[in-house]
Motif scaffolding. Structure first.
Motif, PDB file in Angstrom:
ATOM      1  N   LEU A  13      68.122  89.729  54.399  1.00 52.61           N
ATOM      2  CA  LEU A  13      67.550  88.686  54.826  1.00 52.61           C
ATOM      3  C   LEU A  13      66.945  88.709  56.272  1.00 52.61           C
ATOM      4  O   LEU A  13      67.586  89.150  57.211  1.00 52.61           O
ATOM      5  CB  LEU A  13      68.616  87.654  55.036  1.00 52.61           C
ATOM      6  CG  LEU A  13      69.548  87.424  53.271  1.00 52.61           C
ATOM      7  CD1 LEU A  13      70.558  86.420  53.779  1.00 52.61           C
ATOM      8  CD2 LEU A  13      68.509  87.058  52.314  1.00 52.61           C
ATOM      9  N   GLU A  14      66.015  88.025  56.369  1.00 51.95           N
ATOM     10  CA  GLU A  14      65.001  88.257  57.723  1.00 51.95           C
ATOM     11  C   GLU A  14      64.393  86.790  57.875  1.00 51.95           C
ATOM     12  O   GLU A  14      64.143  86.015  57.221  1.00 51.95           O
ATOM     13  CB  GLU A  14      63.680  88.899  57.410  1.00 51.95           C
ATOM     14  CG  GLU A  14      63.254  89.242  58.576  1.00 51.95           C
ATOM     15  CD  GLU A  14      62.014  90.803  58.477  1.00 51.95           C
ATOM     16  OE1 GLU A  14      60.902  90.111  57.854  1.00 51.95           O
ATOM     17  OE2 GLU A  14      62.322  91.763  58.739  1.00 51.95           O
ATOM     18  N   TYR A  32      70.180  90.002  58.421  1.00 51.27           N
ATOM     19  CA  TYR A  32      71.195  89.843  57.735  1.00 51.27           C
ATOM     20  C   TYR A  32      71.330  90.736  56.367  1.00 51.27           C
ATOM     21  O   TYR A  32      70.221  90.793  55.804  1.00 51.27           O
ATOM     22  CB  TYR A  32      71.857  88.561  57.349  1.00 51.27           C
ATOM     23  CG  TYR A  32      72.126  87.654  58.494  1.00 51.27           C
ATOM     24  CD1 TYR A  32      73.493  87.607  59.048  1.00 51.27           C
ATOM     25  CD2 TYR A  32      71.168  86.914  59.053  1.00 51.27           C
ATOM     26  CE1 TYR A  32      73.769  86.992  60.265  1.00 51.27           C
ATOM     27  CE2 TYR A  32      71.592  85.989  60.300  1.00 51.27           C
ATOM     28  CZ  TYR A  32      72.779  86.121  60.997  1.00 51.27           C
ATOM     29  OH  TYR A  32      73.094  85.572  61.842  1.00 51.27           O
ATOM     30  N   ILE A  33      72.444  91.331  56.147  1.00 51.41           N
ATOM     31  CA  ILE A  33      72.538  92.177  54.935  1.00 51.41           C
ATOM     32  C   ILE A  33      73.492  91.548  53.833  1.00 51.41           C
ATOM     33  O   ILE A  33      74.770  91.114  54.667  1.00 51.41           O
ATOM     34  CB  ILE A  33      73.049  93.582  55.130  1.00 51.41           C
ATOM     35  CG1 ILE A  33      71.912  94.252  55.884  1.00 51.41           C
ATOM     36  CG2 ILE A  33      73.176  94.085  53.742  1.00 51.41           C
ATOM     37  CD1 ILE A  33      72.437  95.837  56.291  1.00 51.41           C
ATOM     38  N   THR A  34      73.283  91.105  52.710  1.00 54.66           N
ATOM     39  CA  THR A  34      74.312  90.417  51.920  1.00 54.66           C
ATOM     40  C   THR A  34      73.954  91.056  50.247  1.00 54.66           C
ATOM     41  O   THR A  34      73.181  91.928  50.486  1.00 54.66           O
ATOM     42  CB  THR A  34      73.779  88.975  51.673  1.00 54.66           C
ATOM     43  OG1 THR A  34      75.002  88.287  51.061  1.00 54.66           O
ATOM     44  CG2 THR A  34      72.623  88.678  51.209  1.00 54.66           C
ATOM     45  N   ILE A  59      65.868  79.370  58.486  1.00 53.06           N
ATOM     46  CA  ILE A  59      65.714  79.814  57.068  1.00 53.06           C
ATOM     47  C   ILE A  59      65.582  81.393  57.115  1.00 53.06           C
ATOM     48  O   ILE A  59      64.773  82.039  57.726  1.00 53.06           O
ATOM     49  CB  ILE A  59      64.562  79.261  56.232  1.00 53.06           C
ATOM     50  CG1 ILE A  59      64.955  77.585  56.260  1.00 53.06           C
ATOM     51  CG2 ILE A  59      64.807  79.839  54.888  1.00 53.06           C
ATOM     52  CD1 ILE A  59      63.878  77.169  55.563  1.00 53.06           C
ATOM     53  N   HIS A  60      66.606  82.096  56.570  1.00 52.00           N
ATOM     54  CA  HIS A  60      66.388  83.660  56.499  1.00 52.00           C
ATOM     55  C   HIS A  60      65.971  84.076  55.014  1.00 52.00           C
ATOM     56  O   HIS A  60      66.740  83.305  54.142  1.00 52.00           O
ATOM     57  CB  HIS A  60      67.481  84.391  56.860  1.00 52.00           C
ATOM     58  CG  HIS A  60      67.819  84.226  58.328  1.00 52.00           C
ATOM     59  ND1 HIS A  60      68.120  83.206  59.148  1.00 52.00           N
ATOM     60  CD2 HIS A  60      67.690  85.217  59.056  1.00 52.00           C
ATOM     61  CE1 HIS A  60      68.039  83.649  60.270  1.00 52.00           C
ATOM     62  NE2 HIS A  60      68.047  84.876  60.507  1.00 52.00           N
ATOM     63  N   GLY A  61      65.150  84.655  54.729  1.00 46.47           N
ATOM     64  CA  GLY A  61      64.616  84.840  53.324  1.00 46.47           C
ATOM     65  C   GLY A  61      64.673  86.385  53.021  1.00 46.47           C
ATOM     66  O   GLY A  61      64.640  87.136  53.655  1.00 46.47           O
ATOM     67  N   GLU A  62      64.949  86.535  51.647  1.00 45.24           N
ATOM     68  CA  GLU A  62      64.981  88.039  51.131  1.00 45.24           C
ATOM     69  C   GLU A  62      63.860  88.874  51.239  1.00 45.24           C
ATOM     70  O   GLU A  62      62.581  88.284  51.098  1.00 45.24           O
ATOM     71  CB  GLU A  62      65.260  88.052  49.799  1.00 45.24           C
ATOM     72  CG  GLU A  62      65.474  89.287  49.127  1.00 45.24           C
ATOM     73  CD  GLU A  62      66.162  89.223  47.695  1.00 45.24           C
ATOM     74  OE1 GLU A  62      65.860  90.378  47.034  1.00 45.24           O
ATOM     75  OE2 GLU A  62      66.430  88.160  47.380  1.00 45.24           O
TER      76      GLU A  62
END
Length: 65
Positions: A13-14, A32-34, A59-62
């Motif tokens: 996620l960025e 973030y890594i999920t 907002i962090h999007g894939e």
């Protein structure tokens, strides 16, 4: 015998606001890594996470690998 299928995949996620502002070159981008289940969530994920570069929740999007 059961097939070994990878149902859960790792996604990154960025921060969307860092990308739009052009902060990538100066400071960096919050990542973030999920994991997600690709059968139950085939669409791109978006979460509200804290960005240390923007100093607020954004907002962090894939992103694609």
């Amino acid at each position: 015998m059961t097939k070994d299928k990878k149902i859960r995949i790792t996604v990154t996620l960025e921060c969307n606001s860092c990308i739009q502002k052009g902060i990538i070159n100066k400071k960096g981008v919050s990542r973030y890594i999920t994991q997600k289940n690709k059968h139950k969530a085939p669409h791109r994920l978006e979460f509200i996470k804290f960005c240390p570069y923007c100093h607020k929740h954004t907002i962090h999007g894939e992103i694609a690998k």
